[in-house]
Motif scaffolding. Structure first.
Motif: not given
Length: 275
Positions: A15-16, A7-9, A32, A34, A11-13, A19, A30
Motif C-alpha cells: 500500500i505504501a 495489518n501485515t508488513e 487498519p 484494509r 500488505n503495508s509495504q 501511495e 493505508a
C-alpha cells in the motif's frame, strides 16, 4: 479473500508503494484492516477515446488513475467505495471484447481487460469485495447509478435534435442525466443533481423537462408551490469547462515524486491478484 494479509508488513509495504506512485497529489490509502488484493492495467472508455488506466483493488475501495510512468508514477487518482459499486457485464462484439461497466451513483464507465480470463478475475474479485462490504456495513445494494457518457466518436450529430452536425467549431456536450452527446442548443438548461454535484449541471432539453416535471410533482405532494425555471436550476450554459473530466485534462501539479520506487519488491507479477 486474503484477510490474513490485513495489518501485515507485506500488505503495508504494498500500500505504501502505491501511495508513493501517486505522489503528493494522491490521497492516503493505508487504513487498519484494509488489504490490497490486486492491481492491473485496464482500458477505460473515456469521452474522447479509450485509454489505459491503472486499477488497484482493495478490500473496501477501487482506486484508479492515469499512467505517467508504469509502476513508477500515476496521477488523477480516483477512489470508489466498493459498497457503491454495481457491475454489468457487456456483450462481446467484433470491435469490443472483454468489457464490463462499473456503475456508481456519481459516475459510471466501461472498462475492458486484455483477455476473457482477466476480465472474469476482475469481475469475480470485485463482486466478492462488494458482497463482503455490504455485509459488513449492513447497507442494501446500490440501485441509483449515474448514466455512462456515450463516447464522442459514437455520433456525428446531436442525439436529441438529430439536426446539428458536430465539427471543429460545433462542440459536443454531454447531458449529465442521460449521458447523451448533444449540441449546445439542446443542452442550455442546468439542473441540480445532488448525487453528482452541489451545483446545477448541464442537462439536455428532454431530461430537463422530465426533471422539472418530477420536481413540481414532489413539491405539490409536499404542499409547496411549484418552482420557477430559475429555481429549478435552468440557465444558459456559461462555459464548456464542465464537459472535460479531470482525468482527461493535462497539466502539472504532479507533486514530489520518488526518484526510484521499487514496485513490489516481493516479486509479484504485474496485472495480478494477491493470495
Amino acid at each position: 479473500m486474503v484477510d490474513y494479509l490485513a495489518n501485515t508488513e507485506i500488505n503495508s509495504q504494498r500500500i505504501a508503494e502505491v501511495e508513493s506512485c501517486f505522489g503528493a497529489s494522491g490521497q492516503p490509502l493505508a487504513l487498519p484492516g484494509r488489504v490490497l488484493l490486486g492491481e492491473g492495467v485496464l482500458t477505460k472508455e473515456c469521452r474522447k477515446k479509450a485509454k489505459p488506466r491503472i486499477f488497484f483493488l482493495f478490500s473496501d475501495i477501487l482506486v484508479y488513475g492515469s499512467i505517467v510512468l508504469s509502476k513508477r508514477k500515476y496521477r488523477a487518482q480516483h477512489i470508489i467505495p466498493l459498497e457503491e459499486v454495481t457491475l454489468e457485464p457487456l456483450p462481446e462484439t467484433l470491435q469490443a471484447k472483454n468489457r464490463w461497466m462499473i456503475r456508481t451513483a456519481k459516475k459510471s464507465f466501461v472498462v475492458s481487460a486484455a483477455s476473457a480470463t482477466e476480465r472474469q478475475e476482475w469481475i469475480s474479485h470485485i463482486e466478492e469485495c462488494v458482497r463482503r462490504q455490504l455485509l459488513a456495513t449492513g447497507r442494501p445494494p446500490s440501485t441509483e447509478h449515474a448514466a455512462p457518457w456515450i463516447p464522442d466518436k459514437a455520433t456525428d450529430i446531436c442525439m436529441r435534435c438529430t439536426q446539428t452536425r458536430f465539427s471543429a467549431l460545433t462542440r459536443r456536450h454531454h447531458c449529465r442525466k442521460c449521458g447523451f452527446v448533444v449540441c449546445a442548443e439542446c443542452s442550455r438548461a442546468r439542473f441540480l443533481l445532488p448525487r453528482l454535484s452541489p451545483k446545477p449541471l448541464r442537462v439536455c432539453s428532454l431530461c430537463y423537462r422530465e426533471l422539472a416535471a418530477q420536481k413540481r410533482r414532489e413539491e405539490e405532494e409536499e404542499g409547496l408551490c411549484a418552482g420557477s425555471p430559475a429555481r429549478l436550476g435552468c440557465g444558459a450554459s456559461s462555459g464548456d469547462d464542465d464537459d472535460d473530466s479531470d482525468e482527461d485534462k493535462e497539466g502539472s501539479g504532479d507533486g514530489d515524486w520518488p526518484s526510484r520506487v521499487k514496485f513490489y519488491e516481493s516479486g509479484v507479477s504485474w496485472s495480478s491478484f494477491h493470495s
